[in-house]
Scaffold this active site. Sequence first.
Site, PDB file in Angstrom:
ATOM      1  N   ASN A   1       0.831  -1.204   0.000  1.00 30.01           N
ATOM      2  CA  ASN A   1       0.000   0.000   0.000  1.00 30.01           C
ATOM      3  C   ASN A   1       0.875   1.268   0.000  1.00 30.01           C
ATOM      4  O   ASN A   1       2.014   1.227  -0.426  1.00 30.01           O
ATOM      5  CB  ASN A   1      -1.076  -0.009   1.088  1.00 30.01           C
ATOM      6  CG  ASN A   1      -2.304   0.758   0.613  1.00 30.01           C
ATOM      7  OD1 ASN A   1      -2.322   1.988   0.648  1.00 30.01           O
ATOM      8  ND2 ASN A   1      -3.295   0.047   0.105  1.00 30.01           N
ATOM      9  N   ARG A   2       0.317   2.382   0.469  1.00 29.03           N
ATOM     10  CA  ARG A   2       0.914   3.679   0.119  1.00 29.03           C
ATOM     11  C   ARG A   2       1.768   4.323   1.212  1.00 29.03           C
ATOM     12  O   ARG A   2       1.505   4.144   2.403  1.00 29.03           O
ATOM     13  CB  ARG A   2      -0.215   4.651  -0.270  1.00 29.03           C
ATOM     14  CG  ARG A   2      -0.892   4.220  -1.551  1.00 29.03           C
ATOM     15  CD  ARG A   2      -2.070   5.104  -1.931  1.00 29.03           C
ATOM     16  NE  ARG A   2      -2.587   4.694  -3.232  1.00 29.03           N
ATOM     17  CZ  ARG A   2      -3.382   3.629  -3.421  1.00 29.03           C
ATOM     18  NH1 ARG A   2      -3.770   2.892  -2.401  1.00 29.03           N
ATOM     19  NH2 ARG A   2      -3.783   3.312  -4.629  1.00 29.03           N
TER      20      ARG A   2
ATOM     21  N   HIS B   1       2.946   0.064  -3.066  1.00 28.90           N
ATOM     22  CA  HIS B   1       3.389  -1.336  -3.119  1.00 28.90           C
ATOM     23  C   HIS B   1       4.897  -1.498  -3.317  1.00 28.90           C
ATOM     24  O   HIS B   1       5.348  -2.323  -4.115  1.00 28.90           O
ATOM     25  CB  HIS B   1       2.618  -2.082  -4.208  1.00 28.90           C
ATOM     26  CG  HIS B   1       1.137  -2.192  -3.934  1.00 28.90           C
ATOM     27  ND1 HIS B   1       0.617  -2.260  -2.665  1.00 28.90           N
ATOM     28  CD2 HIS B   1       0.063  -2.239  -4.777  1.00 28.90           C
ATOM     29  CE1 HIS B   1      -0.703  -2.351  -2.728  1.00 28.90           C
ATOM     30  NE2 HIS B   1      -1.068  -2.331  -3.997  1.00 28.90           N
TER      31      HIS B   1
ATOM     32  N   HIS C   1      -1.458 -10.024  -2.655  1.00 29.64           N
ATOM     33  CA  HIS C   1      -2.395  -9.209  -3.425  1.00 29.64           C
ATOM     34  C   HIS C   1      -3.230 -10.058  -4.390  1.00 29.64           C
ATOM     35  O   HIS C   1      -3.399  -9.706  -5.555  1.00 29.64           O
ATOM     36  CB  HIS C   1      -1.604  -8.130  -4.169  1.00 29.64           C
ATOM     37  CG  HIS C   1      -2.392  -6.909  -4.491  1.00 29.64           C
ATOM     38  ND1 HIS C   1      -3.625  -6.952  -5.119  1.00 29.64           N
ATOM     39  CD2 HIS C   1      -2.134  -5.602  -4.267  1.00 29.64           C
ATOM     40  CE1 HIS C   1      -4.068  -5.719  -5.274  1.00 29.64           C
ATOM     41  NE2 HIS C   1      -3.190  -4.878  -4.762  1.00 29.64           N
TER      42      HIS C   1
ATOM     43  N   TYR D   1      -6.484 -11.542  -6.212  1.00 28.25           N
ATOM     44  CA  TYR D   1      -7.830 -11.079  -6.570  1.00 28.25           C
ATOM     45  C   TYR D   1      -8.752 -12.297  -6.602  1.00 28.25           C
ATOM     46  O   TYR D   1      -8.554 -13.194  -7.425  1.00 28.25           O
ATOM     47  CB  TYR D   1      -7.816 -10.456  -7.968  1.00 28.25           C
ATOM     48  CG  TYR D   1      -7.146  -9.108  -8.088  1.00 28.25           C
ATOM     49  CD1 TYR D   1      -5.776  -8.966  -7.890  1.00 28.25           C
ATOM     50  CD2 TYR D   1      -7.880  -7.980  -8.446  1.00 28.25           C
ATOM     51  CE1 TYR D   1      -5.163  -7.721  -8.034  1.00 28.25           C
ATOM     52  CE2 TYR D   1      -7.267  -6.739  -8.594  1.00 28.25           C
ATOM     53  CZ  TYR D   1      -5.911  -6.622  -8.384  1.00 28.25           C
ATOM     54  OH  TYR D   1      -5.299  -5.396  -8.538  1.00 28.25           O
TER      55      TYR D   1
ATOM     56  N   GLN E   1      -6.942  -4.463   3.825  1.00 27.46           N
ATOM     57  CA  GLN E   1      -7.377  -3.589   2.741  1.00 27.46           C
ATOM     58  C   GLN E   1      -8.388  -4.371   1.921  1.00 27.46           C
ATOM     59  O   GLN E   1      -8.054  -5.409   1.340  1.00 27.46           O
ATOM     60  CB  GLN E   1      -6.161  -3.211   1.862  1.00 27.46           C
ATOM     61  CG  GLN E   1      -6.464  -2.201   0.776  1.00 27.46           C
ATOM     62  CD  GLN E   1      -6.330  -0.751   1.250  1.00 27.46           C
ATOM     63  OE1 GLN E   1      -5.866  -0.483   2.370  1.00 27.46           O
ATOM     64  NE2 GLN E   1      -6.726   0.195   0.428  1.00 27.46           N
TER      65      GLN E   1
ATOM     66  N   GLU F   1      -6.283  -7.703   1.484  1.00 23.39           N
ATOM     67  CA  GLU F   1      -4.849  -7.631   1.736  1.00 23.39           C
ATOM     68  C   GLU F   1      -4.630  -7.385   3.223  1.00 23.39           C
ATOM     69  O   GLU F   1      -4.797  -6.273   3.706  1.00 23.39           O
ATOM     70  CB  GLU F   1      -4.245  -6.491   0.909  1.00 23.39           C
ATOM     71  CG  GLU F   1      -4.465  -6.638  -0.585  1.00 23.39           C
ATOM     72  CD  GLU F   1      -4.461  -5.288  -1.307  1.00 23.39           C
ATOM     73  OE1 GLU F   1      -3.417  -4.635  -1.337  1.00 23.39           O
ATOM     74  OE2 GLU F   1      -5.521  -4.888  -1.832  1.00 23.39           O
TER      75      GLU F   1
HETATM   76  C1  GLA Z   1      -4.291  -1.929  -3.626  1.00 28.05           C
HETATM   77  C2  GLA Z   1      -4.509  -0.466  -3.538  1.00 28.05           C
HETATM   78  C3  GLA Z   1      -5.321  -0.037  -4.696  1.00 28.05           C
HETATM   79  C4  GLA Z   1      -4.631  -0.411  -5.989  1.00 28.05           C
HETATM   80  C5  GLA Z   1      -4.392  -1.877  -6.032  1.00 28.05           C
HETATM   81  C6  GLA Z   1      -3.592  -2.264  -7.259  1.00 28.05           C
HETATM   82  O1  GLA Z   1      -5.418  -2.620  -3.373  1.00 28.05           O
HETATM   83  O2  GLA Z   1      -5.100  -0.055  -2.338  1.00 28.05           O
HETATM   84  O3  GLA Z   1      -5.545   1.332  -4.625  1.00 28.05           O
HETATM   85  O4  GLA Z   1      -3.415   0.243  -6.066  1.00 28.05           O
HETATM   86  O5  GLA Z   1      -3.696  -2.261  -4.883  1.00 28.05           O
HETATM   87  O6  GLA Z   1      -4.135  -1.775  -8.434  1.00 28.05           O
END
Ligand code: GLA
Length: 369
Positions: free
Chosen positions: A100-101, A127, A196, A198, A305, A333
């Site tokens: 994340n950020r 990431h 991560h 999906y 997340q 996540e």
């Molecule tokens: C995470 C982030 C999203 C996005 C995805 C990848 O879930 O929180 O904002 O960046 O990864 O696309």
Amino acid sequence: MTIRGLAVMLLSMAMAADAGAAVTKAAFGKMPDGTAVDIYTLKSDALEVKVMTYGARIVAINTADKNGKVADVVLGYDKLSDYLADKKTYFGSIVGRYGNRIAHGEFKLDGKTYDVPKNDGGINSLHGGTVGFDQHVWTGKEVPGGVEMTLVSKDGDQGFPGTLTAHVRYTVHGRTLRIDYSESTDKDTVVNLTNHTYFNLGGVGSGTILDEEITINADRFTPTDKGLIPTGELAPVAGTPMDFRNATVIGKRIHADYEPLKLAGGYDHNWVLNGADGQLKLAAKVHDLKSGRVMTVQTTEPGVQFYTGNFLDGTFKSASGWPYAKNTALCLETQHFPDSPNHPSFPSTELKPGQTRHSTTTFTFTTQK
Ligand code: GLA
């Protein structure tokens, strides 16, 4: 039968159930520089999980629905070249060194300011930077019931201090996929690894996840600014579309007139999990009503997340040509909170030499009629 006999029988049944999955290894392809990428298949009676060394990624999870029909419930590709061409989605990967950020790609540690790549719209770091752990070939080693992936990230990699050694162990036990993380460093650093993947419990190609029901074990979440950086507040979910304490259909409120949802274009937020940090506890449970598949996520991490694939736009496609479009999957996540290095009040992501950081997340797949 005596009590002792019964106890021995139950224990041996439990051990048999946990005898561990069968593990096989095969070649998955080669990196442009010739480095070989391997794929491991972990197979129990109920689950077949494929994990490759490029990005330590989960490539497939095959499991049955309520009628016994097996499908792959994770987004991915069947060719390494497709993974190499996709630098956007992080499908199945371990993201790091900081999942994340990090605001403005900057943080202070021991009084020194560190700059990491602003690879999220040129504003924030996402990431782990431009070449995160998702783009490295990890070293795979077979372990009972699974595979352990190892990556050594050099001091200064993407601007982060310290040589970081990360071990991520994937094992399958009956219906459960377990991920054990451990990290150590030779200099003070920050670390926040997560997986991560999906998920679409209806199976790849079955539509969106908007009809699936989710429960998230959290009374609070971390609201963000428009760049998805936490403001620092731990806001109550009560009375908002972020309240998933009772099972709720994901699409029910995703388009609500509610600022956090509008900023993120759907769900893309960190929930503050109830229960003690460091102990395995329920994070979330997803139920696909049509297929009957249920996934229960437990973690020792303090947050999760929940991301509804808002940035998927159909550019990338499954092996059968199905476009990976908006909301066709969800991510859970498990993690420390985004931008923790800039929020001293959040659980710390700092790691010092001599310490080993451990965390565990489990994904259990069952069905419900
Ligand atoms: C995470 C982030 C999203 C996005 C995805 C990848 O879930 O929180 O904002 O960046 O990864 O696309």
